[in-house]
Design a protein around this motif. Sequence first.
Motif: not given
Length: 76
Positions: A48-66
């Motif tokens: 569960a924690q690995a999936l949560q970290i995965q989601t947060v980091v992916r969101d950070v990358v998407v926000d940074l690129v956007a």
Amino acid sequence: MNPEVLPPAERRDMVRRLLALCHIINDLVEIAETGVADGGPIPETLCAQALQIQTVVRDVVVDLVANGHAERSDAA
């Protein structure tokens, strides 16, 4: 110059590092989901924690690129 805006070179470098982190997290999620580490059981909380970290980091990358695309559009 807005101090909150990263220069393009720094933004690209940060995106590269975050993408590398995403790959590591993806491996962690795979290990947590399949239980293939040392043959022992993987706690559900780890998965569960690995999936949560995965989601947060992916969101950070998407926000940074956007934000990088928005900065270029604003400058035009």
